[in-house]
Scaffold this motif. Structure first.
Motif, PDB file in Angstrom:
ATOM      1  N   GLU A   1       0.825  -1.205   0.000  1.00  0.00           N
ATOM      2  CA  GLU A   1       0.000   0.000   0.000  1.00  0.00           C
ATOM      3  C   GLU A   1       0.863   1.261   0.000  1.00  0.00           C
ATOM      4  O   GLU A   1       0.497   2.275  -0.597  1.00  0.00           O
ATOM      5  N   TRP A 171      -5.989  -8.682  -2.646  1.00  0.00           N
ATOM      6  CA  TRP A 171      -6.987  -8.467  -1.608  1.00  0.00           C
ATOM      7  C   TRP A 171      -7.910  -7.330  -2.001  1.00  0.00           C
ATOM      8  O   TRP A 171      -7.619  -6.546  -2.899  1.00  0.00           O
ATOM      9  N   SER A 173     -10.969  -4.597   0.023  1.00  0.00           N
ATOM     10  CA  SER A 173     -11.626  -4.140   1.245  1.00  0.00           C
ATOM     11  C   SER A 173     -13.128  -4.114   1.006  1.00  0.00           C
ATOM     12  O   SER A 173     -13.595  -3.544   0.009  1.00  0.00           O
ATOM     13  N   ARG A 202     -10.661   3.394   3.068  1.00  0.00           N
ATOM     14  CA  ARG A 202     -10.679   2.030   3.583  1.00  0.00           C
ATOM     15  C   ARG A 202      -9.933   1.890   4.902  1.00  0.00           C
ATOM     16  O   ARG A 202     -10.081   0.887   5.581  1.00  0.00           O
ATOM     17  N   TYR A 203      -9.097   2.875   5.256  1.00  0.00           N
ATOM     18  CA  TYR A 203      -8.373   2.790   6.515  1.00  0.00           C
ATOM     19  C   TYR A 203      -9.306   3.155   7.663  1.00  0.00           C
ATOM     20  O   TYR A 203      -9.988   4.172   7.616  1.00  0.00           O
ATOM     21  N   TRP A 217     -14.467  -2.122   7.758  1.00  0.00           N
ATOM     22  CA  TRP A 217     -13.792  -2.540   6.531  1.00  0.00           C
ATOM     23  C   TRP A 217     -13.148  -3.901   6.786  1.00  0.00           C
ATOM     24  O   TRP A 217     -12.238  -4.043   7.590  1.00  0.00           O
ATOM     25  N   ILE A 219     -11.045  -7.107   5.260  1.00  0.00           N
ATOM     26  CA  ILE A 219     -10.095  -7.433   4.201  1.00  0.00           C
ATOM     27  C   ILE A 219     -10.288  -8.887   3.786  1.00  0.00           C
ATOM     28  O   ILE A 219     -10.284  -9.791   4.632  1.00  0.00           O
ATOM     29  N   HIS A 233      -9.696  -8.152  10.019  1.00  0.00           N
ATOM     30  CA  HIS A 233      -9.821  -6.718  10.251  1.00  0.00           C
ATOM     31  C   HIS A 233      -8.461  -6.197  10.696  1.00  0.00           C
ATOM     32  O   HIS A 233      -7.725  -6.886  11.404  1.00  0.00           O
ATOM     33  N   ARG A 234      -8.147  -4.990  10.291  1.00  0.00           N
ATOM     34  CA  ARG A 234      -6.814  -4.459  10.569  1.00  0.00           C
ATOM     35  C   ARG A 234      -6.494  -4.362  12.059  1.00  0.00           C
ATOM     36  O   ARG A 234      -5.339  -4.459  12.455  1.00  0.00           O
ATOM     37  N   LYS A 235      -7.506  -4.150  12.893  1.00  0.00           N
ATOM     38  CA  LYS A 235      -7.277  -3.952  14.321  1.00  0.00           C
ATOM     39  C   LYS A 235      -7.406  -5.236  15.137  1.00  0.00           C
ATOM     40  O   LYS A 235      -7.254  -5.209  16.353  1.00  0.00           O
ATOM     41  N   LYS A 237      -6.209  -9.227  15.900  1.00  0.00           N
ATOM     42  CA  LYS A 237      -5.068 -10.121  15.724  1.00  0.00           C
ATOM     43  C   LYS A 237      -5.457 -11.431  15.068  1.00  0.00           C
ATOM     44  O   LYS A 237      -4.679 -12.000  14.309  1.00  0.00           O
TER      45      LYS A 237
END
Length: 410
Positions: A1, A171, A173, A202-203, A217, A219, A233-235, A237
């Motif tokens: 990115e 990938w 989103s 998307r962030y 969002w 992924i 999800h980005r947040k 684990k």
């Protein structure tokens, strides 16, 4: 990115220019602009993709094979029904082609959706029950479809590579609200942060919101080397889901090679078409503003003798056959009459400057058309003095450049 960050910033600027946001939102600074980008895109999109393609399935060998002939016919009719009966293919292709001519990359994403229903043979029957298993309804396939989803150019990504053959991970989103999350990820739906809106980037946000209308969002990542698909999800684990090659496609990825603008063999970061003629577009804006100013200056202006106030009425009240009375005619005549009392500004220098500006304007547009390959025959403009052979040469020349774009859109 991070590799694509500069390209995304450039694409945002191109979109703002295409939409002419400064003027449409009332934030213009007063300068006149000529939106050649909008004109070119509106010409190239229908010239490249104007109608739904026709599905054609044929056998490789034309031998006497009734089974192969019937199978080809079934596949062709199925594809034709899928393309024409559902609007997703039409809208997705149009959006992807538009992205290709703006940001330089258009992407589509195929899905497989089986629809399951309860088996009719195993539905509970009225009457005596023999065992508990008999009344447990089974499942059977009702129907299946393969919708084609449009992926916004900001929501698609892949690993850094030089060519598409070197891409091993892709990938996208996907924005999901609570009902969709509960259906797709029932175990994690309540834990997924609500930190996004569909109109935002998307962030995710730094702080989670309590607004019920906000979603998340998610992924969806396809790893070709591992033959696995991950949802996360980005947040968070932990993965929301992980599956082994769910579709079994020949090339594994559910998306084809995107529609690209200008590429080199060193990078898959596209160069938008507008970047190749943006200097000429700025010259057009400058000339358009100059022409607008010169047109406003093309007004009859002058001065007159203040002792003869009646002269001001010549241009405000005078019409065909109407005479304006003047006091002290003898003194007025001694001053050489109207010629000696009124002096009109010479408009010839302004008219010549305007003519030169129009000439330069047309030349710059021709430069842009030479860069983009948009000939007058594509724009529906032709010279009546041209021969049929000259028009055929233009048509063939345009076909060479647009043909590559059409092959990419196909």
């Amino acid at each position: 990115e991070k590799e694509f960050k500069k390209w995304e910033t450039r694409s945002h600027k191109i979109l703002k220019r295409y939409r002419d946001e400064q003027r449409t939102l009332g934030r213009g600074d007063g300068e006149v602009q000529f939106n050649i980008l909008w004109s070119n895109v509106q010409t190239l999109v229908p010239a490249t993709y104007s109608k739904i393609p026709q599905a054609v399935v044929s056998r490789r060998f034309k031998d006497n094979d009734p089974t192969g002939r019937v199978a080809s016919l079934l596949l062709e009719r199925s594809l034709d029904f899928e393309i024409n009966n559902y609007p997703d293919f039409r809208s997705t292709m149009k959006a992807a082609v538009l992205d290709r001519f703006l940001g330089g990359r258009g992407t589509a994403w195929a899905r497989y959706e089986p629809h399951i229903k309860a088996s009719q043979e195993q539905l509970p029957q009225d009457g005596a029950e023999i065992t508990e298993d008999v009344d447990m309804p089974g499942e059977e396939l009702d129907y299946e479809c393969a919708p084609v989803a449009y992926v916004h150019w900001k929501d698609f990504g892949h690993n850094v590579a030089r060519t598409w053959e070197e891409v091993s991970v892709v990938w996208r989103s996907v924005y999901m609200q609570m009902p969709a999350k509960e259906e797709r990820f029932p175990e994690f739906a309540a834990k997924i942060p609500k930190d996004a809106r569909p109109s935002e980037d998307r962030y995710p946000k730094q702080q989670e919101s309590s607004n019920e209308d906000e979603g998340s969002w998610i992924i969806e990542l396809w790893d070709k080397d591992k033959k696995k698909v991950f949802w996360f999800h980005r947040k968070m684990k932990d993965f929301l889901d992980e599956r082994e090659d769910p579709l079994g496609l020949q090339d594994f990825f559910p998306c084809p090679r995107p529609l690209y603008a200008t590429l080199t063999n060193e990078s898959l970061i596209p160069v938008p078409d507008f970047s190749l003629y943006q200097d000429q577009a700025r010259s057009l804006d400058t000339l358009a503003d100059r022409i607008y100013g010169l047109i406003n200056m093309l007004q009859v202006k002058g001065v007159y003798d203040s002792t003869q106030k009646e002269l001001a009425r010549v241009f405000t009240e005078g019409s065909n056959g109407v005479l304006i009375p003047v006091k002290n005619w003898a003194a007025f005549a001694e001053k050489n009459g109207l010629k000696g009392s009124v002096d009109i500004m010479d408009l010839d220098p302004i008219a010549r400057a305007l003519k030169e500006a129009y000439t330069a304007f047309g030349q710059v547009i021709q430069f842009i058309y030479q860069i983009t390959g948009i000939a007058d025959i594509v724009r529906g403009v032709t010279d009546p003095n041209e021969t049929l052979g000259a028009q055929e040469i233009k048509k063939n020349s345009v076909g060479l450049r647009l043909g590559d774009m059409e092959m990419g859109a196909a």
